[in-house]
Scaffold this motif. Structure first.
Motif, short mmCIF file in Angstrom:
data_model
loop_
_atom_site.label_atom_id
_atom_site.label_comp_id
_atom_site.label_asym_id
_atom_site.label_seq_id
_atom_site.Cartn_x
_atom_site.Cartn_y
_atom_site.Cartn_z
N PRO A 138 0.59 5.67 0.10
CA PRO A 138 -0.25 6.87 0.23
C PRO A 138 -0.33 7.61 -1.10
O PRO A 138 0.67 7.69 -1.83
N PHE A 148 1.63 13.49 4.34
CA PHE A 148 1.80 13.12 2.93
C PHE A 148 2.76 14.07 2.23
O PHE A 148 2.67 15.28 2.35
N ARG A 194 -2.53 10.93 -3.42
CA ARG A 194 -3.53 11.98 -3.60
C ARG A 194 -4.04 11.88 -5.04
O ARG A 194 -3.23 11.90 -5.98
N GLN A 215 -3.67 4.14 -0.42
CA GLN A 215 -4.36 4.52 0.81
C GLN A 215 -4.48 6.05 0.87
O GLN A 215 -3.82 6.77 0.11
N PRO A 216 -5.35 6.56 1.74
CA PRO A 216 -5.53 8.01 1.83
C PRO A 216 -4.20 8.71 2.14
O PRO A 216 -3.30 8.13 2.75
N GLU A 217 -4.13 9.99 1.76
CA GLU A 217 -2.84 10.66 1.82
C GLU A 217 -2.34 10.92 3.24
O GLU A 217 -1.15 10.80 3.52
N GLY A 218 -3.19 11.27 4.16
CA GLY A 218 -2.76 11.49 5.55
C GLY A 218 -2.08 12.85 5.74
O GLY A 218 -1.74 13.55 4.78
N ASP A 244 3.31 9.09 -2.53
CA ASP A 244 4.34 9.32 -1.52
C ASP A 244 5.13 8.01 -1.37
O ASP A 244 4.66 7.07 -0.73
N ARG A 266 -8.50 3.41 -6.06
CA ARG A 266 -7.71 3.20 -4.85
C ARG A 266 -7.63 1.70 -4.50
O ARG A 266 -6.57 1.22 -4.10
N ARG A 281 0.84 -1.20 0.00
CA ARG A 281 0.00 0.00 0.00
C ARG A 281 0.88 1.26 0.00
O ARG A 281 1.91 1.31 0.66
#
Length: 874
Positions: A755, A785, A757, A779-782, A801, A773, A753
């Motif tokens: 990160p 990121f 956008r 996975q979501p950027e967080g 990332d 996704r 996985r």
């Protein structure tokens, strides 16, 4: 038989084993199909007919890959036509295979220390029938293993009572019309089988022999001829030269002495002689060479037979009683002793005919035989194709057909065997000759006897398309199912079986040809394109592959290689790949059932469907149209390839994967997709069924609750197309493919996985973010990121990332090393190709290899440079 309309789907049983086991499924399924009568054909039906005959395999045989290939194609055609609502007849049966069968039984007798002559004709024939009853059904069981959908209740044998009546009827008709006659001609003779054999039963191979040049006559009145069969010179009755050959004009019409004999023979002028070949003079042996026989006929030369039926010399003292090969050496030695050998070339490789049954060298021999006068029959057979009554597919095979039928010689139909249809002619004590029809009594009384010969096997198999339907009786089956719709057979018997069926069908059925279309296929070869044979060590028993991978896997492999009129290479790896395809179908259907895919109820309104649903239905209808077009053009390889890529790539790898997020989310969209997935699988399984019948039957009945896919309706193209949805999903596929490629280039594991956008606003990809996704493991950027790599694709942007997933410095170092190696390779290849001296001396294949290396280096440099550019800065 159950009609399609009578099928009442029940609630499907969604339980499928976790793995597909062909051995547990195929046998019981086939017996169920037979018991329910799905393959039988009703002559009283008002459905349109579709008829195809099995090219009758020899009763002595067993299923080989050629049979499996041909049967797969025929079965695919008939299964589709049955689903399309035709009254479908695939006519089964076997050929009595005169020489082959007699040889088998004679070998069995030999083990008992007996010959057929010890038994006598009647007892021997009874022994053959006994053997047939005990051993002749082997191939039927193998056909069942393959899944052949034949009408077993109609199975015929070329020696059964009805077909024997047909043979006698057409012989009598041809005889009365003066199209059958008895005459002394040159034939192919097997000294081991002791019979005339047809051209198709002669196998030619290059043998080491000797070419001997010898002088006939003496002094100015001498001439040199050459031969590979010196023993036949004992039967020479002339020497022939070309009329315009100035070298021999002084000899034409004169007699010269034939060495080793007390005879003199004439020199004749004949345009058959090629003055440029050899010495321009040829020895003429009318009783032992077909071309010499024709010369003999033109010049009224006598024909002297010098060998008996065992190829033993019967004339001229010192050589009498010798085998032909023994005599060959003795005669050359005797000529050498007389100083008449001018030249000897040894070894001399030349093409020699051998009996296909026992491999004995064939002896051309003058013999009294029965013949069919093929001129008017062959003309009708040619005209039927020229006039468009019969189409040959592929069309380029027409020329070969015309080359044959337009130059067909009279056909020798008599065989000196005991097993076969005995010639229905009786001879009387005072030279009477009576041909007897099936409803006539043969003459009796002292001195009357029947001809001892039997008919060529091709004579009875030439009647196959109509004799199997009851002809000469005017049966309901004959009225319903003749002419056949299509004949599927190998191009190798175009000249023999196909031509004979054409001649006899047009003759017996008042000008109606035996079939509308002749679809010709090639031969099965090994994966390297080499002919399969036990002697080459590359022959394969198809049962071994069916046992190992399943019948569907073998069938799909064979169909996928079947381009019209072209030979088919096959290897075990390819069968294994087809087994993997069957497993893929199984697993995808199992997933669909576990997630509620259904065929119940009508399809939802397209307005309620997602773009993904509309895309797959649009593609599905296009595939239905493509498959139909390929079937109608006998393009089995193309239709199989179309189905393979649609099922595997589009349905299983894309639609099923894209649907997972919808199923997980639930709601109305999920219910719509479940119905769409059910429809797609229903239609896809039906399209696949004719080629892979077993796995599709199991999956379809489980999915739909229907009685059997064998009698299900063939899919129709509804006309639904959605170009916008196809474009939208194509864009989605390009994004996912591009990002997957980038991930692979960076050395990321498929399940790892990362990160990311996604900037999708304003694009057609916006509704697909969840699917993107999930499929790309993004996975979501967080909060932390950092975009270390940005991929602009199809108007959207995917920022990744990678800081915590790869060692950027190490990856740059690895790629730089690969780039340096590729640049070095390019420099070396460029230098060689720029060297004029090298190009002038190097063979073409060496230069081509270097050009290929250069092209590969250029590709590697472009790929590695792109990967470096996409890497984040260290």
């Amino acid at each position: 038989m159950t009609d399609n309309a009578q099928q009442q789907p029940t609630a499907p049983d969604t339980e499928l084993p976790t793995q597909y086991a062909p051995a547990d499924v195929e046998g019981p399924l086939y017996e169920r199909w037979v018991e329910r009568g799905y393959f039988e054909a009703d002559a009283k039906s008002d459905k349109p007919p579709f008829t195809v005959v099995i090219p009758p395999p020899n009763v002595t045989g067993s299923l080989h890959l050629g049979h499996a290939f041909e049967h797969t194609l025929i079965d695919a055609l008939t299964r589709r036509k049955r689903m399309q609502g035709y009254e479908t007849l695939w006519q089964p049966g076997m050929d009595h295979a005169g020489i082959a069968t007699q040889n088998v039984v004679e070998r069995e007798l030999g083990k008992e220390g007996k010959s057929r002559h010890d038994l006598g004709r009647e007892a021997f024939v009874e022994r053959v029938w006994q053997w047939k009853a005990e051993s002749g059904g082997q191939i039927s069981g193998q056909m069942r293993r393959l899944g052949d959908g034949v009408a077993w209740s109609r199975e015929r044998f070329t020696m059964d009572e009805g077909l024997s009546q047909a043979v006698q009827t057409i012989f009598k008709k041809l005889y009365d019309d003066e199209l059958i006659y008895r005459a002394e001609r040159i034939i192919n003779w097997c000294p081991r089988c002791l019979t005339a054999i047809s051209d198709i039963e002669v196998e030619y191979q290059d043998d080491d022999g000797e070419l001997v040049s010898m002088r006939y006559g003496d002094g100015d009145e001498s001439i040199v001829v050459a031969t590979t069969r010196a023993e036949t010179m004992l039967g020479d009755t002339a020497v022939a030269v070309h009329p315009d050959d100035e070298r021999y004009k002084h000899l034409v019409g004169k007699l010269i002495r034939l060495p080793l004999t007390d005879r003199s023979i004439p020199v004749v002028a004949d345009t058959h002689v090629d003055p440029e070949f050899g010495t321009g003079a040829v020895k003429v042996t009318p009783a032992h060479d077909p071309n010499d026989f024709e010369i003999g006929q033109r010049h009224d030369l006598p024909s002297i037979t010098v060998m008996d039926e065992h190829a033993v010399i019967t004339v001229h003292g010192p050589f009498q009683g010798m085998d032909r090969l023994e005599a060959r050496s003795a005669i050359v030695a005797a000529l050498r002793a007389e100083g008449r050998i001018v030249a000897e070339k040894r070894p001399y490789v030349h093409s020699v005919g051998h009996c296909s049954r026992c491999k004995t060298t064939i002896e051309p021999r003058l013999s009294m035989q029965w013949w069919v006068k093929v001129g008017p029959l062959a003309k009708a057979a040619g005209d039927a194709v020229r006039d468009g009554k019969v189409k040959i597919h592929p069309q380029e095979m027409e020329k070969r057909y015309f080359d044959w039928v337009d130059n067909l010689h009279d056909w020798c139909i008599s065989r000196q065997l005991w097993w076969g249809h005995r010639i229905p002619v009786w001879y009387g004590p005072n030279g009477e000759v009576v041909c007897v029809g099936p409803d006539e009594q043969p003459p009796t009384g002292e001195g009357w006897h029947q001809d001892t010969d039997v008919l060529d096997t091709w004579f009875s198999s030439g009647l196959w398309p109509f004799s199997t339907l009851g002809w000469p009786e005017q049966t309901e089956s004959l009225a319903k199912f003749y002419p056949n719709s299509v004949l599927v057979t190998g191009y190798d018997i175009l000249f023999f079986w196909v031509a004979r069926m054409m001649m006899f069908g047009l003759y017996a059925m008042d000008g109606t040809p035996p079939f509308h279309t002749i679809a010709l296929h090639g031969m099965v070869r090994d994966q390297f394109g080499k002919k399969m044979s036990k002697s080459f060590g590359n022959a394969v028993n198809p049962l071994d592959w069916m046992d190992k991978y399943g019948s569907d896997a073998l069938r799909f492999t064979l169909a996928r290689g079947a381009n019209p009129g072209v030979d088919v290479p096959i290897g075990e790896d390819w069968v294994q790949g087809s087994r993997n395809f069957a497993n893929k179908i199984w697993n995808a259907t199992r997933f669909a059932l576990m997630n509620g895919a259904t065929v119940q109820g009508p399809l939802p309104d397209p307005a309620k469907m997602s773009a993904t649903d509309r895309w797959i239905l649009s593609r599905l209808n296009s595939v239905v149209a493509e498959v139909d077009a390929h079937y109608d053009d006998f393009q089995f390889a193309k239709l199989s390839d179309t189905l393979f890529h649609f099922a595997w790539d589009e349905v299983f790898d894309w639609y099923v994967e894209l649907s997972k997020t919808v199923f997980q989310a639930g709601g109305e969209a999920a219910e719509v997709s479940k119905r769409v997935l059910g429809e797609v699988l229903d239609v896809t399984l039906k399209l696949l069924h004719p080629v892979v019948p077993f796995v599709t039957e199991t999956l379809w009945t489980t999915l739909t609750g229907g009685e059997s896919i064998v009698i299900a309706d063939w899919p129709a193209d509804s006309g639904f197309r959605d170009a916008a949805a196809e474009q939208e999903i194509s864009t989605l596929q390009s994004v996912i493919t591009e990002v997957r490629r980038f991930r692979a280039d960076q050395g990321l594991q498929p399940g790892q996985r990362v990160p990311a956008r996604l900037t999708l606003d304003g694009t057609a990809l916006a509704p697909h973010e969840a699917a993107i996704r999930q499929l790309l493991r993004l996975q979501p950027e967080g909060d932390s990121f950092t975009a270390t790599a940005t991929l602009p694709v199809a108007g959207a942007e995917v920022a990744l990332d990678l800081s915590g997933t790869i060692d950027v410095a190490a990856e740059r170092k690895r790629l730089a090393k690969d780039l340096a190696a590729a640049e070095k390779e390019r420099a070396q290849a460029t230098a060689k190709l720029g060297n004029e001296a090298f190009l002038a001396k190097a063979p073409d294949h060496v230069v081509d290899k270097i050009r290929t290396r250069l092209a590969k280096a250029d590709e590697d440099i472009a790929r590695i440079t792109a990967q470096l550019e996409k890497l984040p800065q260290a």
